[in-house]
Design an enzyme around this catalytic site. Structure first.
Site, PDB file in Angstrom:
ATOM      1  N   HIS A 225       0.849  -1.189   0.000  1.00 15.94           N
ATOM      2  CA  HIS A 225       0.000   0.000   0.000  1.00 15.94           C
ATOM      3  C   HIS A 225       0.882   1.235   0.000  1.00 15.94           C
ATOM      4  CE1 HIS A 225       1.204  -0.490   4.178  1.00 15.94           C
ATOM      5  NE2 HIS A 225       0.967   0.800   4.351  1.00 15.94           N
ATOM      6  N   ASP A 227       0.818   5.185   1.909  1.00 11.94           N
ATOM      7  CA  ASP A 227       0.132   5.833   3.026  1.00 11.94           C
ATOM      8  C   ASP A 227      -0.553   7.096   2.496  1.00 11.94           C
ATOM      9  OD1 ASP A 227       1.147   3.872   4.677  1.00 11.94           O
ATOM     10  OD2 ASP A 227       2.848   5.078   5.357  1.00 11.94           O
ATOM     11  N   HIS A 287       4.778   0.173  -0.151  1.00 11.65           N
ATOM     12  CA  HIS A 287       5.543  -0.619   0.817  1.00 11.65           C
ATOM     13  C   HIS A 287       4.655  -1.701   1.421  1.00 11.65           C
ATOM     14  CE1 HIS A 287       3.735   2.817   2.896  1.00 11.65           C
ATOM     15  NE2 HIS A 287       3.696   2.084   3.990  1.00 11.65           N
ATOM     16  N   ARG A 297       7.646  -9.303  15.546  1.00  7.85           N
ATOM     17  CA  ARG A 297       8.039  -7.985  15.056  1.00  7.85           C
ATOM     18  C   ARG A 297       6.990  -6.969  15.487  1.00  7.85           C
ATOM     19  NH1 ARG A 297       7.178  -4.992  10.088  1.00  7.85           N
ATOM     20  NH2 ARG A 297       8.871  -3.494  10.001  1.00  7.85           N
TER      21      ARG A 297
HETATM   22  C1  OGA Z   1       1.837   1.110   8.081  1.00  9.09           C
HETATM   23  C2  OGA Z   1       3.016   0.382   7.553  1.00  9.09           C
HETATM   24  C3  OGA Z   1       4.853  -1.114   7.868  1.00  9.09           C
HETATM   25  C4  OGA Z   1       5.490  -1.956   8.934  1.00  9.09           C
HETATM   26  O1  OGA Z   1       1.513   0.926   9.283  1.00  9.09           O
HETATM   27  O2  OGA Z   1       1.233   1.867   7.288  1.00  9.09           O
HETATM   28  O3  OGA Z   1       3.287   0.515   6.408  1.00  9.09           O
HETATM   29  O4  OGA Z   1       6.627  -2.327   8.729  1.00  9.09           O
HETATM   30  N1  OGA Z   1       3.717  -0.415   8.375  1.00  9.09           N
HETATM   31  O5  OGA Z   1       4.832  -2.240   9.919  1.00  9.09           O
HETATM   32 NI    NI Z   2       2.190   2.110   5.483  1.00  7.20          NI
END
Ligand code: OGA
Ligand code: NI
Length: 357
Positions: A225, A227, A287, A297
């Site tokens: 996605h 942001d 990403h 994680r």
């Molecule tokens: C988000 C995101 C990535 C991650 O919360 O928008 O892209 O590594 N998180 O958690």
């Molecule tokens: Ni994100």
């Protein structure tokens, strides 16, 4: 990027998502994703290393400019956020996700609400579940924290509030540096920046938890996605998982590049509203988050955006005869509504001459 599902998940019972359901010996069909290997994944070495920028660097503006032009994402050090605050925040996040499923569900997001425990907002666009749990904070976390810990909610709220304050200031500073790196002068920024000072900025915090997964290649923690924010500051614990999609260039084809966790750094990524504000000089970056076979994680996204009632459109000085304004002005709220309806087609929907919503 994973394709949109034939049958989107609507109203997934939150119970399906409870942590006890992550204790599988293998990945169940409900969490098994296809299309995860649409592009190769490369190690963060050589030219595929996301730039690491020290915010105290005298050449900061030039470095940000280069990083945004080439990557639309960079990592930062020298940001002034105390490691101790991050340690305390991490401890609270572990405390939150370690609660029993029943307890966490007491703070579940209500339908149509952005804050609370539950699935990430983009889940509704996919027919598979992601290997993660999330907790979104927009405004005060007090109400939800009282439900999670009736007898001790203030330690969570205090850390979140301290983090929110510090991150707003950092986010605002970065926003200004990014605008400077687009070649705008301080005067231009005063005139054109939708955020006047850090009190003014809208922000949201997303806490993510990615439990260990027996077969990490078959599932995803957070689907690909962009942001919706101006920019997002992402903190990840010591477990790797964040990947960004790098465009095809002279060094290789389109590929997923891992952003390794570097202690006490944040990853700064350009969001859709900066894509609009900069008139596509800096682009929002795709990403996703992968999961780990053995380690839990966690990550924290801090989303920075304009005050809720302010419309954001391309800055005049960044438009010209060769590229007029590409998008019409929108408020963050209006844009988020479009994202909930159209997901990755939301930017297209506000393109001048192509409005479809
Ligand atoms: C988000 C995101 C990535 C991650 O919360 O928008 O892209 O590594 N998180 O958690
Ligand atoms: Ni994100």
């Amino acid at each position: 990027m994973p394709s949109l599902p034939e049958k989107p998940l609507s109203n997934v019972p939150l119970q399906l998502h409870q942590p006890k359901n992550f204790q599988f010996d293998s990945v169940p069909e409900s969490h098994a994703w296809r299309d995860l290997h649409d592009h190769p994944t490369v190690d963060p070495i050589g030219p595929d290393t996301v730039p690491l920028i020290d915010l105290t660097d005298p050449k900061l503006t030039a470095k940000i400019s280069k990083a945004c032009e080439e990557w639309d994402v960079f990592q930062i050090t020298g940001h002034g956020v105390q490691p101790d605050l991050l340690t305390r925040l991490e401890a609270q996040i572990h405390r939150l996700f370690a609660l029993s499923a029943d307890r966490k569900l007491k703070a579940a997001k209500s339908p149509g609400d952005v804050s609370g425990y539950g699935l990430v907002p983009i889940s509704s666009f996919f027919s598979k579940l992601m290997w993660s749990e999330g907790f979104t904070i927009s405004g005060s976390p007090l109400h939800h924290a009282q439900k999670l810990w009736p007898d001790d909610y203030s330690s969570f709220c205090d850390v979140v509030e301290e983090f929110d304050n510090v991150m707003r200031q950092l986010g605002n500073k970065l926003l200004h540096k990014i605008l400077l790196s687009l070649g705008l002068s301080k005067e231009d920024i005063i005139r054109a920046c939708p955020v006047r000072d850090w009190h003014d900025m809208s922000a949201a915090v997303q806490l993510n938890s990615y439990p260990p997964c027996p077969d990490p290649d078959r599932t995803i923690g957070l689907a690909a996605h962009t942001d919706s924010s101006f920019l997002t500051l992402l903190y990840q614990n010591s477990v790797s998982g964040l990947q960004i999609l790098r465009s095809k260039d002279h060094t290789g084809p389109m590929r997923w590049v891992t952003v390794p966790p570097v202690p006490n750094t944040f990853t700064v990524n350009i969001g859709d509203l900066m894509h609009v504000l900069s008139n596509v000089r800096f682009r929002s970056v795709m990403h996703r988050a992968m999961v780990n076979p053995a380690k839990h994680r966690i990550s924290v996204g801090f989303f920075c955006g304009p005050p809720m009632d302010v419309k954001v459109g391309p800055i005049n000085k960044l438009t010209g005869p060769e590229r007029g304004p590409v998008y019409r002005p929108v408020t963050w709220q209006e844009y988020q509504r479009l994202r909930r309806k159209l997901f990755d087609k939301a930017l297209e929907a506000i393109k001048i001459g192509e409005e479809i919503a």
